[in-house]
Motif scaffolding. Structure first.
Motif, PDB file in Angstrom:
ATOM      1  N   TYR A   1       0.895  -1.153   0.000  1.00  0.00           N
ATOM      2  CA  TYR A   1       0.000   0.000   0.000  1.00  0.00           C
ATOM      3  C   TYR A   1       0.937   1.207   0.000  1.00  0.00           C
ATOM      4  O   TYR A   1       1.505   1.533   1.054  1.00  0.00           O
ATOM      5  CB  TYR A   1      -0.855   0.053   1.265  1.00  0.00           C
ATOM      6  CG  TYR A   1      -1.790  -1.121   1.478  1.00  0.00           C
ATOM      7  CD1 TYR A   1      -3.023  -1.186   0.822  1.00  0.00           C
ATOM      8  CD2 TYR A   1      -1.472  -2.147   2.376  1.00  0.00           C
ATOM      9  CE1 TYR A   1      -3.903  -2.247   1.053  1.00  0.00           C
ATOM     10  CE2 TYR A   1      -2.346  -3.199   2.605  1.00  0.00           C
ATOM     11  CZ  TYR A   1      -3.557  -3.241   1.941  1.00  0.00           C
ATOM     12  OH  TYR A   1      -4.426  -4.283   2.172  1.00  0.00           O
TER      13      TYR A   1
ATOM     14  N   ASN B   1       4.115   0.998   2.135  1.00  0.00           N
ATOM     15  CA  ASN B   1       3.894   0.026   3.211  1.00  0.00           C
ATOM     16  C   ASN B   1       3.735  -1.390   2.626  1.00  0.00           C
ATOM     17  O   ASN B   1       2.807  -1.643   1.854  1.00  0.00           O
ATOM     18  CB  ASN B   1       2.632   0.456   3.984  1.00  0.00           C
ATOM     19  CG  ASN B   1       2.427  -0.353   5.244  1.00  0.00           C
ATOM     20  OD1 ASN B   1       3.226  -1.226   5.576  1.00  0.00           O
ATOM     21  ND2 ASN B   1       1.342  -0.069   5.954  1.00  0.00           N
TER      22      ASN B   1
ATOM     23  N   ALA C   1       2.496  -4.860   2.999  1.00  0.00           N
ATOM     24  CA  ALA C   1       1.582  -5.622   3.867  1.00  0.00           C
ATOM     25  C   ALA C   1       1.810  -7.128   3.748  1.00  0.00           C
ATOM     26  O   ALA C   1       1.701  -7.866   4.725  1.00  0.00           O
ATOM     27  CB  ALA C   1       0.139  -5.277   3.517  1.00  0.00           C
TER      28      ALA C   1
ATOM     29  N   PRO D   1       0.181 -11.339  14.669  1.00  0.00           N
ATOM     30  CA  PRO D   1      -0.172 -10.129  15.410  1.00  0.00           C
ATOM     31  C   PRO D   1      -0.903  -9.113  14.530  1.00  0.00           C
ATOM     32  O   PRO D   1      -0.937  -9.277  13.306  1.00  0.00           O
ATOM     33  CB  PRO D   1       1.187  -9.574  15.853  1.00  0.00           C
ATOM     34  CG  PRO D   1       2.222 -10.519  15.401  1.00  0.00           C
ATOM     35  CD  PRO D   1       1.611 -11.538  14.506  1.00  0.00           C
ATOM     36  N   ASN D   2      -1.447  -8.065  15.129  1.00  0.00           N
ATOM     37  CA  ASN D   2      -2.108  -7.002  14.372  1.00  0.00           C
ATOM     38  C   ASN D   2      -1.163  -6.482  13.295  1.00  0.00           C
ATOM     39  O   ASN D   2       0.025  -6.282  13.543  1.00  0.00           O
ATOM     40  CB  ASN D   2      -2.483  -5.826  15.284  1.00  0.00           C
ATOM     41  CG  ASN D   2      -3.544  -6.211  16.287  1.00  0.00           C
ATOM     42  OD1 ASN D   2      -3.355  -6.041  17.485  1.00  0.00           O
ATOM     43  ND2 ASN D   2      -4.644  -6.743  15.831  1.00  0.00           N
ATOM     44  N   GLY D   3      -1.736  -6.280  12.115  1.00  0.00           N
ATOM     45  CA  GLY D   3      -0.944  -5.679  11.035  1.00  0.00           C
ATOM     46  C   GLY D   3       0.018  -6.635  10.347  1.00  0.00           C
ATOM     47  O   GLY D   3       0.876  -6.202   9.579  1.00  0.00           O
ATOM     48  N   SER D   4      -0.131  -7.946  10.592  1.00  0.00           N
ATOM     49  CA  SER D   4       0.828  -8.885   9.990  1.00  0.00           C
ATOM     50  C   SER D   4       0.477  -9.257   8.542  1.00  0.00           C
ATOM     51  O   SER D   4       1.255  -9.960   7.896  1.00  0.00           O
ATOM     52  CB  SER D   4       0.954 -10.140  10.856  1.00  0.00           C
ATOM     53  OG  SER D   4      -0.298 -10.715  11.076  1.00  0.00           O
ATOM     54  N   GLY D   5      -0.680  -8.825   8.061  1.00  0.00           N
ATOM     55  CA  GLY D   5      -1.018  -9.038   6.651  1.00  0.00           C
ATOM     56  C   GLY D   5      -2.085 -10.081   6.387  1.00  0.00           C
ATOM     57  O   GLY D   5      -2.356 -10.423   5.230  1.00  0.00           O
ATOM     58  N   LYS D   6      -2.742 -10.557   7.450  1.00  0.00           N
ATOM     59  CA  LYS D   6      -3.725 -11.634   7.288  1.00  0.00           C
ATOM     60  C   LYS D   6      -4.913 -11.196   6.420  1.00  0.00           C
ATOM     61  O   LYS D   6      -5.287 -11.881   5.471  1.00  0.00           O
ATOM     62  CB  LYS D   6      -4.237 -12.098   8.672  1.00  0.00           C
ATOM     63  CG  LYS D   6      -3.130 -12.554   9.601  1.00  0.00           C
ATOM     64  CD  LYS D   6      -3.654 -12.968  10.970  1.00  0.00           C
ATOM     65  CE  LYS D   6      -4.361 -11.892  11.758  1.00  0.00           C
ATOM     66  NZ  LYS D   6      -3.506 -10.764  12.197  1.00  0.00           N
ATOM     67  N   THR D   7      -5.500 -10.054   6.786  1.00  0.00           N
ATOM     68  CA  THR D   7      -6.683  -9.603   6.035  1.00  0.00           C
ATOM     69  C   THR D   7      -6.304  -9.233   4.605  1.00  0.00           C
ATOM     70  O   THR D   7      -7.060  -9.509   3.663  1.00  0.00           O
ATOM     71  CB  THR D   7      -7.363  -8.422   6.764  1.00  0.00           C
ATOM     72  OG1 THR D   7      -7.796  -8.909   8.035  1.00  0.00           O
ATOM     73  CG2 THR D   7      -8.559  -7.898   6.003  1.00  0.00           C
ATOM     74  N   THR D   8      -5.139  -8.664   4.428  1.00  0.00           N
ATOM     75  CA  THR D   8      -4.685  -8.340   3.060  1.00  0.00           C
ATOM     76  C   THR D   8      -4.578  -9.621   2.238  1.00  0.00           C
ATOM     77  O   THR D   8      -5.074  -9.686   1.105  1.00  0.00           O
ATOM     78  CB  THR D   8      -3.326  -7.604   3.119  1.00  0.00           C
ATOM     79  OG1 THR D   8      -3.491  -6.421   3.904  1.00  0.00           O
ATOM     80  CG2 THR D   8      -2.832  -7.239   1.741  1.00  0.00           C
TER      81      THR D   8
ATOM     82  N   HIS E   1      -7.854 -14.045  16.318  1.00  0.00           N
ATOM     83  CA  HIS E   1      -7.002 -13.791  17.486  1.00  0.00           C
ATOM     84  C   HIS E   1      -7.459 -14.654  18.671  1.00  0.00           C
ATOM     85  O   HIS E   1      -6.793 -14.680  19.702  1.00  0.00           O
ATOM     86  CB  HIS E   1      -7.051 -12.308  17.874  1.00  0.00           C
ATOM     87  CG  HIS E   1      -6.416 -11.415  16.841  1.00  0.00           C
ATOM     88  ND1 HIS E   1      -5.086 -11.515  16.502  1.00  0.00           N
ATOM     89  CD2 HIS E   1      -6.916 -10.430  16.069  1.00  0.00           C
ATOM     90  CE1 HIS E   1      -4.808 -10.605  15.572  1.00  0.00           C
ATOM     91  NE2 HIS E   1      -5.910  -9.948  15.282  1.00  0.00           N
TER      92      HIS E   1
HETATM   93  N1  LIG Z   1      -6.080   0.206   2.909  1.00  0.00           N
HETATM   94  C1  LIG Z   1      -4.861   0.278   3.435  1.00  0.00           C
HETATM   95  N2  LIG Z   1      -4.033   1.296   3.156  1.00  0.00           N
HETATM   96  C2  LIG Z   1      -2.789   1.364   3.674  1.00  0.00           C
HETATM   97  N3  LIG Z   1      -2.255   0.429   4.487  1.00  0.00           N
HETATM   98  C3  LIG Z   1      -3.037  -0.618   4.796  1.00  0.00           C
HETATM   99  C4  LIG Z   1      -4.374  -0.748   4.305  1.00  0.00           C
HETATM  100  N4  LIG Z   1      -4.895  -1.907   4.784  1.00  0.00           N
HETATM  101  C5  LIG Z   1      -3.929  -2.464   5.550  1.00  0.00           C
HETATM  102  N5  LIG Z   1      -2.826  -1.697   5.562  1.00  0.00           N
HETATM  103  C6  LIG Z   1      -1.558  -1.989   6.263  1.00  0.00           C
HETATM  104  O1  LIG Z   1      -1.108  -3.261   5.836  1.00  0.00           O
HETATM  105  C7  LIG Z   1      -0.549  -3.989   6.925  1.00  0.00           C
HETATM  106  C8  LIG Z   1      -1.283  -5.312   7.075  1.00  0.00           C
HETATM  107  O2  LIG Z   1      -2.622  -5.049   7.465  1.00  0.00           O
HETATM  108  P1  LIG Z   1      -3.721  -6.206   7.564  1.00  0.00           P
HETATM  109  O3  LIG Z   1      -5.026  -5.551   7.840  1.00  0.00           O
HETATM  110  O4  LIG Z   1      -3.604  -7.075   6.375  1.00  0.00           O
HETATM  111  O5  LIG Z   1      -3.193  -6.989   8.853  1.00  0.00           O
HETATM  112  P2  LIG Z   1      -3.929  -8.060   9.784  1.00  0.00           P
HETATM  113  O6  LIG Z   1      -2.905  -9.115  10.074  1.00  0.00           O
HETATM  114  O7  LIG Z   1      -5.197  -8.506   9.173  1.00  0.00           O
HETATM  115  O8  LIG Z   1      -4.189  -7.200  11.098  1.00  0.00           O
HETATM  116  P3  LIG Z   1      -5.299  -7.350  12.268  1.00  0.00           P
HETATM  117  O9  LIG Z   1      -4.953  -8.603  13.029  1.00  0.00           O
HETATM  118  O10 LIG Z   1      -5.048  -6.121  13.084  1.00  0.00           O
HETATM  119  O11 LIG Z   1      -6.648  -7.377  11.626  1.00  0.00           O
HETATM  120  C9  LIG Z   1      -0.635  -3.075   8.139  1.00  0.00           C
HETATM  121  O12 LIG Z   1       0.594  -2.402   8.256  1.00  0.00           O
HETATM  122  C10 LIG Z   1      -1.740  -2.100   7.759  1.00  0.00           C
HETATM  123  O13 LIG Z   1      -1.544  -0.850   8.390  1.00  0.00           O
END
Ligand SMILES: Nc1ncnc2c1ncn2[C@@H]1O[C@H](COP(=O)(O)OP(=O)(O)OP(=O)(O)O)[C@@H](O)[C@H]1O
Length: 232
Positions: A14, A17, A19, A38-45, A185
């Motif tokens: 992104y 950044n 992801a 952990p939060n922000g590790s890229g799972k949802t992406t 989580h």
């Molecule tokens: N739309 C976006 N624009 C910019 N950065 C993004 C966007 N969506 C996610 N990120 C960044 O990408 C990285 C991965 O985010 P993601 O949501 O995939 O993590 P996650 O493991 O699902 O987190 P969580 O457990 O908190 O849901 C993080 O650094 C987040 O800040």
């Protein structure tokens, strides 16, 4: 081919950044796999890329031999981490919609699960509590006969008594050839149903192993091992 999903060198940025960072991993058929990190590790992406909602910056994904697109959308049942259903429809109207839209949807299975959880199909979505809305969404997803189920935080808003029913539903109601990828989580609650786990950090693969391996080799639950690996 025993692998259902082949992810090769997958990267999603992104802006600057990163992801998901050069991720390579294969998911076999017939397993329930925890996607943990952990939060922000890229799972949802990663999950959004698997569902065709985001385009990767680099790398490839094959699901059952197909690139992500119309061919894979009909095989993947996805539970997003937020509600997507129309709030002024009744559950029954939503069942009608799913029946029309997804050839693999079993209305009978959905109605049976609604009944087991004491949810009245004649009420409008809007009138349900947050947790009950989540239960309805999960029921709709698990009533499809998909090859890959992707569940993003499936039990976060659900009370502990219903969590067990939902986890049992996940194990009992899906085709044994299918794979279920669960991002959560709530590891302690979910680990009882997991066969394998993926640990992610900074968009990279930290570990992919079986739950039995963690228990036997580390002498720990997945939850305890996760806390050790990702201790802040
Ligand atoms: N739309 C976006 N624009 C910019 N950065 C993004 C966007 N969506 C996610 N990120 C960044 O990408 C990285 C991965 O985010 P993601 O949501 O995939 O993590 P996650 O493991 O699902 O987190 P969580 O457990 O908190 O849901 C993080 O650094 C987040 O800040």
């Amino acid at each position: 081919m025993n692998n259902l999903v082949e992810i090769v060198n997958l990267t999603k940025k992104y802006g600057t950044n990163v992801a998901v960072n050069h991720l390579t991993v294969s998911l076999p058929k017939g397993k329930i796999i925890g996607l943990l990190g952990p939060n922000g590790s890229g799972k949802t992406t990663l999950i959004k890329i698997l569902n065709g909602l985001l385009t990767p910056t680099e790398g490839t994904i094959l699901i059952d031999g197909n690139n992500v697109g119309p061919a894979t959308k009909s095989k993947v049942a996805y539970l997003p981490d937020r509600t997507y259903l129309t709030m002024n429809q009744t559950i029954r109207e939503i069942l009608d919609y799913f029946q029309d839209f997804y050839a693999d949807f079993s209305r009978e299975r959905a109605e049976e699960m609604l009944k087991s959880l004491g949810i009245d199909p004649t009420v409008k979505m809007r009138t349900l509590s947050k947790g009950t809305k989540e239960k309805v969404q999960l029921i709709l997803v698990m009533s499809r006969n998909a090859s890959l189920y992707i569940l993003d935080e499936p039990i976060a808003g659900v009370d502990p008594a219903a969590r067990d029913y939902i986890l049992r539903t996940i194990i009992n109601n899906y085709n044994p050839e299918a794979t279920v990828l669960i991002s959560t989580h709530l590891i302690e609650d979910v680990e009882q149903v997991l066969d394998e786990v993926i640990f992610m950090r900074y968009g990279q693969l930290v570990l992919y192993t079986s739950v039995d391996n963690i228990r036997e080799e580390k002498g720990k639950s997945v939850d305890a091992y996760f806390r050790e690996v990702f201790a802040c």
